[in-house]
Design a protein around this motif. Sequence first.
Motif, PDB file in Angstrom:
ATOM      1  N   ARG A 259     103.122  74.460  -7.692  1.00 54.52           N
ATOM      2  CA  ARG A 259     103.058  74.479  -6.217  1.00 54.52           C
ATOM      3  C   ARG A 259     102.936  73.053  -5.715  1.00 54.52           C
ATOM      4  O   ARG A 259     102.035  72.325  -6.116  1.00 54.52           O
ATOM      5  CB  ARG A 259     101.870  75.299  -5.725  1.00 54.52           C
ATOM      6  CG  ARG A 259     102.110  76.777  -5.803  1.00 54.52           C
ATOM      7  CD  ARG A 259     100.887  77.555  -5.360  1.00 54.52           C
ATOM      8  NE  ARG A 259     100.437  77.220  -4.015  1.00 54.52           N
ATOM      9  CZ  ARG A 259     100.839  77.850  -2.911  1.00 54.52           C
ATOM     10  NH1 ARG A 259     101.695  78.819  -2.987  1.00 54.52           N
ATOM     11  NH2 ARG A 259     100.360  77.495  -1.729  1.00 54.52           N
ATOM     12  N   ILE A 260     103.838  72.680  -4.807  1.00 55.96           N
ATOM     13  CA  ILE A 260     103.907  71.313  -4.300  1.00 55.96           C
ATOM     14  C   ILE A 260     103.923  71.328  -2.782  1.00 55.96           C
ATOM     15  O   ILE A 260     104.616  72.149  -2.167  1.00 55.96           O
ATOM     16  CB  ILE A 260     105.177  70.618  -4.839  1.00 55.96           C
ATOM     17  CG1 ILE A 260     105.039  70.411  -6.322  1.00 55.96           C
ATOM     18  CG2 ILE A 260     105.446  69.319  -4.118  1.00 55.96           C
ATOM     19  CD1 ILE A 260     106.250  69.801  -6.960  1.00 55.96           C
TER      20      ILE A 260
ATOM     21  N   SER B 296      99.305  63.202  -9.193  1.00 54.18           N
ATOM     22  CA  SER B 296      98.718  64.509  -9.528  1.00 54.18           C
ATOM     23  C   SER B 296      99.781  65.483 -10.027  1.00 54.18           C
ATOM     24  O   SER B 296      99.498  66.321 -10.893  1.00 54.18           O
ATOM     25  CB  SER B 296      97.999  65.096  -8.309  1.00 54.18           C
ATOM     26  OG  SER B 296      98.905  65.317  -7.250  1.00 54.18           O
ATOM     27  N   ILE B 297     101.007  65.368  -9.524  1.00 61.46           N
ATOM     28  CA  ILE B 297     102.106  66.214 -10.006  1.00 61.46           C
ATOM     29  C   ILE B 297     102.410  65.878 -11.455  1.00 61.46           C
ATOM     30  O   ILE B 297     102.538  66.753 -12.307  1.00 61.46           O
ATOM     31  CB  ILE B 297     103.360  66.033  -9.127  1.00 61.46           C
ATOM     32  CG1 ILE B 297     103.097  66.555  -7.719  1.00 61.46           C
ATOM     33  CG2 ILE B 297     104.559  66.750  -9.740  1.00 61.46           C
ATOM     34  CD1 ILE B 297     104.194  66.271  -6.744  1.00 61.46           C
TER      35      ILE B 297
ATOM     36  N   VAL C 164     105.147  62.780  10.880  1.00 58.91           N
ATOM     37  CA  VAL C 164     105.615  63.794   9.940  1.00 58.91           C
ATOM     38  C   VAL C 164     106.564  64.733  10.675  1.00 58.91           C
ATOM     39  O   VAL C 164     106.204  65.331  11.682  1.00 58.91           O
ATOM     40  CB  VAL C 164     104.433  64.594   9.343  1.00 58.91           C
ATOM     41  CG1 VAL C 164     104.936  65.706   8.458  1.00 58.91           C
ATOM     42  CG2 VAL C 164     103.501  63.683   8.582  1.00 58.91           C
ATOM     43  N   LEU C 165     107.799  64.852  10.162  1.00 59.50           N
ATOM     44  CA  LEU C 165     108.776  65.761  10.765  1.00 59.50           C
ATOM     45  C   LEU C 165     108.651  67.172  10.218  1.00 59.50           C
ATOM     46  O   LEU C 165     108.766  68.148  10.944  1.00 59.50           O
ATOM     47  CB  LEU C 165     110.199  65.261  10.493  1.00 59.50           C
ATOM     48  CG  LEU C 165     110.648  64.008  11.222  1.00 59.50           C
ATOM     49  CD1 LEU C 165     112.066  63.661  10.815  1.00 59.50           C
ATOM     50  CD2 LEU C 165     110.571  64.204  12.717  1.00 59.50           C
ATOM     51  N   LYS C 166     108.433  67.270   8.916  1.00 63.37           N
ATOM     52  CA  LYS C 166     108.427  68.574   8.274  1.00 63.37           C
ATOM     53  C   LYS C 166     107.404  68.574   7.153  1.00 63.37           C
ATOM     54  O   LYS C 166     107.326  67.621   6.381  1.00 63.37           O
ATOM     55  CB  LYS C 166     109.822  68.849   7.698  1.00 63.37           C
ATOM     56  CG  LYS C 166     109.988  70.160   6.993  1.00 63.37           C
ATOM     57  CD  LYS C 166     111.415  70.315   6.491  1.00 63.37           C
ATOM     58  CE  LYS C 166     111.605  71.614   5.745  1.00 63.37           C
ATOM     59  NZ  LYS C 166     112.929  71.725   5.192  1.00 63.37           N
ATOM     60  N   GLU C 167     106.603  69.619   7.089  1.00 68.70           N
ATOM     61  CA  GLU C 167     105.654  69.787   5.989  1.00 68.70           C
ATOM     62  C   GLU C 167     105.847  71.189   5.431  1.00 68.70           C
ATOM     63  O   GLU C 167     105.874  72.157   6.184  1.00 68.70           O
ATOM     64  CB  GLU C 167     104.222  69.597   6.466  1.00 68.70           C
ATOM     65  CG  GLU C 167     103.222  69.678   5.345  1.00 68.70           C
ATOM     66  CD  GLU C 167     101.809  69.319   5.792  1.00 68.70           C
ATOM     67  OE1 GLU C 167     100.893  69.573   5.010  1.00 68.70           O
ATOM     68  OE2 GLU C 167     101.643  68.806   6.894  1.00 68.70           O
ATOM     69  N   GLN C 168     105.997  71.287   4.129  1.00 67.78           N
ATOM     70  CA  GLN C 168     106.335  72.562   3.509  1.00 67.78           C
ATOM     71  C   GLN C 168     105.649  72.658   2.149  1.00 67.78           C
ATOM     72  O   GLN C 168     105.488  71.656   1.458  1.00 67.78           O
ATOM     73  CB  GLN C 168     107.860  72.634   3.320  1.00 67.78           C
ATOM     74  CG  GLN C 168     108.393  73.960   2.896  1.00 67.78           C
ATOM     75  CD  GLN C 168     108.405  74.964   4.023  1.00 67.78           C
ATOM     76  OE1 GLN C 168     108.572  74.600   5.177  1.00 67.78           O
ATOM     77  NE2 GLN C 168     108.226  76.221   3.695  1.00 67.78           N
ATOM     78  N   ILE C 169     105.264  73.864   1.772  1.00 65.63           N
ATOM     79  CA  ILE C 169     104.737  74.102   0.430  1.00 65.63           C
ATOM     80  C   ILE C 169     105.800  74.858  -0.346  1.00 65.63           C
ATOM     81  O   ILE C 169     106.311  75.882   0.105  1.00 65.63           O
ATOM     82  CB  ILE C 169     103.426  74.899   0.472  1.00 65.63           C
ATOM     83  CG1 ILE C 169     102.349  74.054   1.140  1.00 65.63           C
ATOM     84  CG2 ILE C 169     102.998  75.304  -0.928  1.00 65.63           C
ATOM     85  CD1 ILE C 169     101.012  74.703   1.248  1.00 65.63           C
TER      86      ILE C 169
ATOM     87  N   LEU D 115     100.428  67.631  -5.205  1.00 69.16           N
ATOM     88  CA  LEU D 115     100.074  68.952  -5.719  1.00 69.16           C
ATOM     89  C   LEU D 115      99.370  69.730  -4.620  1.00 69.16           C
ATOM     90  O   LEU D 115      98.475  69.200  -3.948  1.00 69.16           O
ATOM     91  CB  LEU D 115      99.150  68.776  -6.928  1.00 69.16           C
ATOM     92  CG  LEU D 115      99.057  69.923  -7.904  1.00 69.16           C
ATOM     93  CD1 LEU D 115     100.421  70.226  -8.500  1.00 69.16           C
ATOM     94  CD2 LEU D 115      98.079  69.591  -9.001  1.00 69.16           C
ATOM     95  N   ALA D 116      99.780  70.974  -4.381  1.00 66.59           N
ATOM     96  CA  ALA D 116      99.165  71.803  -3.357  1.00 66.59           C
ATOM     97  C   ALA D 116      97.869  72.392  -3.918  1.00 66.59           C
ATOM     98  O   ALA D 116      97.852  72.899  -5.035  1.00 66.59           O
ATOM     99  CB  ALA D 116     100.101  72.922  -2.930  1.00 66.59           C
TER     100      ALA D 116
END
Length: 87
Positions: A69-70, A51-52, A4-9, A84-85
């Motif tokens: 929120r994702i 889920s989204i 994983v390079l980038k994880e963002q909410i 889905l967050a």
Amino acid sequence: MVEVLKEQIYNVPLRNTKRAPRWKRCNVAVKDIRAYLVRHMKSENIKLDSSINEKVWERGSQKPPAQIRIRAMKFEDGQVQAELAEE
């Protein structure tokens, strides 16, 4: 294994779906989520979790949520997976 390079909410706004006819608003909302992630994650290869889709269609095709929120994760190969967050 792919790293994983980038994880963002992200808090994706969906109020702009009112530009579409009532019966198409959830379809437009899903397309807007995908476009938002393409713009912010800098990748064309987007995979949305079911889920989204379920959250967007929860109240029917005419009433998508105003925002969602994702959690999006970008991998080494350029693929982005969104879910889905949890609150």
